[in-house]
Design a protein around this motif. Structure first.
Motif, PDB file in Angstrom:
ATOM      1  N   VAL A 105      -0.415   3.358   9.869  1.00 41.44           N
ATOM      2  CA  VAL A 105      -0.035   3.492   8.473  1.00 41.44           C
ATOM      3  C   VAL A 105       0.320   2.120   7.925  1.00 41.44           C
ATOM      4  CG1 VAL A 105       1.553   4.576   6.846  1.00 41.44           C
ATOM      5  CG2 VAL A 105       0.841   5.798   8.922  1.00 41.44           C
ATOM      6  N   SER A 106      -0.308   1.730   6.827  1.00 41.66           N
ATOM      7  CA  SER A 106       0.004   0.461   6.185  1.00 41.66           C
ATOM      8  C   SER A 106       0.609   0.726   4.815  1.00 41.66           C
ATOM      9  CB  SER A 106      -1.256  -0.400   6.041  1.00 41.66           C
ATOM     10  OG  SER A 106      -2.145   0.192   5.107  1.00 41.66           O
ATOM     11  N   LEU A 107       1.223  -0.291   4.265  1.00 41.87           N
ATOM     12  CA  LEU A 107       1.889  -0.174   2.970  1.00 41.87           C
ATOM     13  C   LEU A 107       0.914   0.277   1.892  1.00 41.87           C
ATOM     14  CD1 LEU A 107       4.776  -0.652   1.952  1.00 41.87           C
ATOM     15  CD2 LEU A 107       4.077  -2.952   1.282  1.00 41.87           C
ATOM     16  N   SER A 108      -0.331  -0.193   1.964  1.00 42.21           N
ATOM     17  CA  SER A 108      -1.313   0.123   0.935  1.00 42.21           C
ATOM     18  C   SER A 108      -1.720   1.596   0.937  1.00 42.21           C
ATOM     19  CB  SER A 108      -2.565  -0.744   1.115  1.00 42.21           C
ATOM     20  OG  SER A 108      -3.178  -0.458   2.363  1.00 42.21           O
ATOM     21  N   MET A 109      -1.436   2.301   2.030  1.00 42.70           N
ATOM     22  CA  MET A 109      -1.810   3.709   2.140  1.00 42.70           C
ATOM     23  C   MET A 109      -0.755   4.646   1.565  1.00 42.70           C
ATOM     24  SD  MET A 109      -3.280   3.505   6.049  1.00 42.70           S
ATOM     25  CE  MET A 109      -3.942   5.173   6.136  1.00 42.70           C
ATOM     26  N   LEU A 110       0.409   4.116   1.226  1.00 44.64           N
ATOM     27  CA  LEU A 110       1.515   4.963   0.784  1.00 44.64           C
ATOM     28  C   LEU A 110       1.526   5.145  -0.727  1.00 44.64           C
ATOM     29  CD1 LEU A 110       4.447   3.591   2.981  1.00 44.64           C
ATOM     30  CD2 LEU A 110       2.839   5.434   3.507  1.00 44.64           C
ATOM     31  N   ASN A 111       1.989   6.310  -1.140  1.00 43.83           N
ATOM     32  CA  ASN A 111       2.229   6.585  -2.552  1.00 43.83           C
ATOM     33  C   ASN A 111       3.720   6.413  -2.818  1.00 43.83           C
ATOM     34  OD1 ASN A 111       2.503   7.525  -5.138  1.00 43.83           O
ATOM     35  ND2 ASN A 111       1.942   9.646  -4.665  1.00 43.83           N
ATOM     36  N   PRO A 112       4.132   5.350  -3.500  1.00 43.72           N
ATOM     37  CA  PRO A 112       5.573   5.092  -3.709  1.00 43.72           C
ATOM     38  C   PRO A 112       6.294   6.247  -4.395  1.00 43.72           C
ATOM     39  CG  PRO A 112       4.258   3.185  -4.341  1.00 43.72           C
ATOM     40  CD  PRO A 112       3.294   4.297  -4.101  1.00 43.72           C
ATOM     41  N   GLU A 113       5.548   7.075  -5.136  1.00 44.35           N
ATOM     42  CA  GLU A 113       6.173   8.182  -5.861  1.00 44.35           C
ATOM     43  C   GLU A 113       6.741   9.247  -4.929  1.00 44.35           C
ATOM     44  OE1 GLU A 113       6.703   8.233  -9.130  1.00 44.35           O
ATOM     45  OE2 GLU A 113       5.879   6.196  -9.068  1.00 44.35           O
ATOM     46  N   GLU A 114       6.322   9.262  -3.665  1.00 43.03           N
ATOM     47  CA  GLU A 114       6.823  10.252  -2.714  1.00 43.03           C
ATOM     48  C   GLU A 114       8.237   9.923  -2.221  1.00 43.03           C
ATOM     49  OE1 GLU A 114       4.280  10.763   0.627  1.00 43.03           O
ATOM     50  OE2 GLU A 114       2.501  11.245  -0.547  1.00 43.03           O
TER      51      GLU A 114
END
Length: 204
Positions: free
Chosen positions: A139-148
């Motif tokens: 898992v990398s930072l670019s794969m995350l949705n900050p809204e979660e």
């Protein structure tokens, strides 16, 4: 790789591989007796050296095989597919469990090999790991949705903390000789439940 070994029936290959993982995971490289691996695999020591020229070749083959098996399991479980953080982690756990059912000592071997200090193999392991980590699903930072996540969360620090906790847990279990499939599943689900409470927005 030695074609003599690859030409063996799968069951016999797996028996030799699992014997190697067990012995090397319970001892340092230098103190791992090759004769014990052969005996557990149900073959003679001379026959083992017919398949592998020496102890180093066997050890590095087992490392490469662990990397290959891991990448294959990650692909099969679609761990490279972007999704919510904990869905990706769940698929990664499923891959790990499948590996441990087929190769019970593989995880312990990988942890032990990564921290091995013997100069005969340590440089090869670290060089291989550097290349392998580029291919491994993670898992990398670019794969995350900050809204979660909660707005105050440092997402990179969160990922680092999860990685350190996971590695620390595995290393502690390897050192104590208590790394088992059932306990790994239970403990990782507990950790994920805890992280959900700590990091996700309410209602996520």
């Amino acid at each position: 790789m030695n074609e003599r070994f690859l030409s063996l029936p799968e069951e016999k290959r797996q028996r030799i591989i699992n014997a190697g993982y067990r012995v090397f995971s319970q001892n340092s490289y230098k103190k791992s007796p090759v004769g014990e691996i052969a005996s557990e695999a149900g073959i003679s020591k001379s026959l083992l050296f017919y398949y592998f020229r020496n102890k180093k070749e066997l050890y590095l083959f087992l490392w490469d095989e662990a990397c290959r098996v891991t990448l294959e399991a990650l692909r099969e479980e679609r761990c490279y597919d972007p999704d919510s953080l904990f869905e990706m982690m769940e698929r990664g756990l499923n891959a790990k469990v499948k590996i441990m059912h087929r190769y019970p000592e593989l995880t312990a071997f990988v942890m032990k090999a990564f921290y091995e200090k013997d100069p005969e193999v340590s440089a090869c392991i670290q060089e291989s790991y550097a290349g392998y980590i580029q291919q491994k699903a993670g898992v990398s930072l670019s794969m995350l949705n900050p809204e979660e996540f909660r707005p105050e969360i440092d997402l990179q620090m969160m990922l680092n903390e999860m990685y350190w906790a996971t590695e620390g847990y595995l290393w502690e279990k390897v050192q104590s000789g208590t790394l088992e499939v059932e306990s790994l599943e239970q403990e990782f689900h507990k950790m994920m439940d805890f992280w959900k409470v700590v990091y996700l927005k309410e209602g996520e």
